[in-house]
Design a protein around this motif. Sequence first.
Motif, PDB file in Angstrom:
ATOM      1  N   GLY A 190       0.884  -1.057  -0.036  1.00 28.64           N
ATOM      2  CA  GLY A 190       0.029  -0.067   0.247  1.00 28.64           C
ATOM      3  C   GLY A 190       0.916   1.134  -0.111  1.00 28.64           C
ATOM      4  N   VAL A 191       0.075   2.451  -0.048  1.00 34.20           N
ATOM      5  CA  VAL A 191       0.696   3.865  -0.231  1.00 34.20           C
ATOM      6  C   VAL A 191      -0.463   4.595   0.139  1.00 34.20           C
ATOM      7  N   LEU A 192       0.034   5.826   0.853  1.00 26.40           N
ATOM      8  CA  LEU A 192      -0.872   6.693   1.062  1.00 26.40           C
ATOM      9  C   LEU A 192      -0.959   7.692  -0.246  1.00 26.40           C
ATOM     10  N   GLY A 193      -2.130   8.094  -0.578  1.00 25.43           N
ATOM     11  CA  GLY A 193      -2.072   8.955  -1.889  1.00 25.43           C
ATOM     12  C   GLY A 193      -1.278  10.114  -1.804  1.00 25.43           C
ATOM     13  N   THR A 194      -0.989  10.647  -0.888  1.00 27.19           N
ATOM     14  CA  THR A 194      -0.200  12.041  -0.761  1.00 27.19           C
ATOM     15  C   THR A 194       1.156  11.775  -0.850  1.00 27.19           C
ATOM     16  N   PHE A 195       1.641  10.612  -0.555  1.00 28.88           N
ATOM     17  CA  PHE A 195       3.094  10.244  -0.661  1.00 28.88           C
ATOM     18  C   PHE A 195       3.773  10.514  -2.061  1.00 28.88           C
ATOM     19  N   PRO A 196       3.026   9.822  -2.989  1.00 29.65           N
ATOM     20  CA  PRO A 196       3.588   9.775  -4.575  1.00 29.65           C
ATOM     21  C   PRO A 196       3.578  11.422  -4.875  1.00 29.65           C
ATOM     22  N   GLY A 197       2.548  12.104  -4.223  1.00 29.47           N
ATOM     23  CA  GLY A 197       2.577  13.665  -4.819  1.00 29.47           C
ATOM     24  C   GLY A 197       3.922  14.421  -4.277  1.00 29.47           C
ATOM     25  N   ILE A 198       4.219  13.976  -2.978  1.00 31.11           N
ATOM     26  CA  ILE A 198       5.634  14.600  -2.278  1.00 31.11           C
ATOM     27  C   ILE A 198       6.557  14.301  -3.027  1.00 31.11           C
ATOM     28  N   ILE A 199       6.955  13.077  -3.378  1.00 29.58           N
ATOM     29  CA  ILE A 199       8.118  12.592  -4.095  1.00 29.58           C
ATOM     30  C   ILE A 199       8.030  13.042  -5.568  1.00 29.58           C
ATOM     31  N   GLY A 200       7.013  12.776  -6.195  1.00 27.55           N
ATOM     32  CA  GLY A 200       6.911  13.355  -7.722  1.00 27.55           C
ATOM     33  C   GLY A 200       7.041  14.737  -7.799  1.00 27.55           C
ATOM     34  N   THR A 201       6.442  15.646  -6.899  1.00 31.70           N
ATOM     35  CA  THR A 201       6.799  17.086  -6.978  1.00 31.70           C
ATOM     36  C   THR A 201       8.312  17.269  -6.655  1.00 31.70           C
ATOM     37  N   MET A 202       9.078  16.604  -6.002  1.00 31.41           N
ATOM     38  CA  MET A 202      10.530  16.565  -5.770  1.00 31.41           C
ATOM     39  C   MET A 202      11.202  16.321  -7.005  1.00 31.41           C
ATOM     40  N   MET A 203      10.881  15.246  -7.534  1.00 29.08           N
ATOM     41  CA  MET A 203      11.351  14.768  -8.880  1.00 29.08           C
ATOM     42  C   MET A 203      11.171  15.839  -9.941  1.00 29.08           C
ATOM     43  N   ALA A 204      10.019  16.707 -10.004  1.00 33.86           N
ATOM     44  CA  ALA A 204       9.803  17.599 -10.966  1.00 33.86           C
ATOM     45  C   ALA A 204      10.741  18.746 -10.448  1.00 33.86           C
ATOM     46  N   GLN A 205      10.852  18.965  -9.269  1.00 35.98           N
ATOM     47  CA  GLN A 205      11.768  20.222  -8.958  1.00 35.98           C
ATOM     48  C   GLN A 205      13.376  19.802  -9.365  1.00 35.98           C
ATOM     49  N   GLU A 206      13.763  18.480  -9.234  1.00 33.97           N
ATOM     50  CA  GLU A 206      15.068  18.235  -9.588  1.00 33.97           C
ATOM     51  C   GLU A 206      15.164  18.171 -11.310  1.00 33.97           C
ATOM     52  N   THR A 207      14.250  17.964 -11.765  1.00 35.55           N
ATOM     53  CA  THR A 207      14.087  17.951 -13.191  1.00 35.55           C
ATOM     54  C   THR A 207      14.487  19.417 -13.730  1.00 35.55           C
ATOM     55  N   LEU A 208      13.733  20.283 -12.968  1.00 33.12           N
ATOM     56  CA  LEU A 208      13.832  21.738 -13.530  1.00 33.12           C
ATOM     57  C   LEU A 208      15.067  22.403 -13.085  1.00 33.12           C
ATOM     58  N   LYS A 209      15.903  21.854 -11.794  1.00 29.95           N
ATOM     59  CA  LYS A 209      17.187  22.147 -11.593  1.00 29.95           C
ATOM     60  C   LYS A 209      17.898  21.611 -12.577  1.00 29.95           C
TER      61      LYS A 209
END
Length: 236
Positions: A190-209
């Motif tokens: 299982g996974v809480l629905g918010t957690f992919p949002g946290i890591i996915g947003t961090m991945m988007a941030q790192e992509t822009l960086k």
Amino acid sequence: MLEIHDFLRYSRPMNVTEVGVEGQLKIKQARVLVIGAGGLGSPILTYLAASGVGQLGVVDFDRVEIHNLHRQILFTERDIGQYKAAVAVQRLNQLNPHIAIHGYCEKLTEDNVQRLFESYDYLVDGTDNFATRYLVNDACMRFGKPLIYGTILGFQGQLAVFNHRQSKDLRAIFPEMPDPKDVPSCNLHGVLGTFPGIIGTMMAQETLKVIVDAQPLHNQLLLIDTLNWNLRALTF
């Protein structure tokens, strides 16, 4: 060239010292392919599209199912049964009609990886299985393309940037793909629905960086524990 609507839409990121007008132009000229439109892919795609990435692609052969909806925020119940990549293109076009978005409703394999990767400068791995992760990693090494990598399980996440400015790749940390039977999965645990949002947003941030060259992770694996809110960066 940046146009008037670019200055109107992206004035806030252009006010960031590390971005500026030059950085926003790099974002507009960037070509980014996201592998997977699920829990990680949804926030990655949403924020990269909103940020003005000029050419954005998404590869996903899955169709929307009801159990996806608690975490895959690109989709609604009306989309159940449709290809995720096709729905993602529709949603992202509504979000930002000024960029080019391409959907590939097919499974990534050795046979199509070169065709799919060759038109893009940066790859973002939002998948949830080891076979695809290693396929993406090895292809990025072979074709000389940077890879933004992230994983989640329970409350634990990982984030890294591979093959960027002579940095190492996934196999420098995990040389061989583990047997999937020996590794827990989100399907079972299982996974809480918010957690992919946290890591996915961090991945988007790192992509822009990576795109604007604003000191992305370099030979570091960031370990994120959202149960106790601990972050550790391991050098490899």
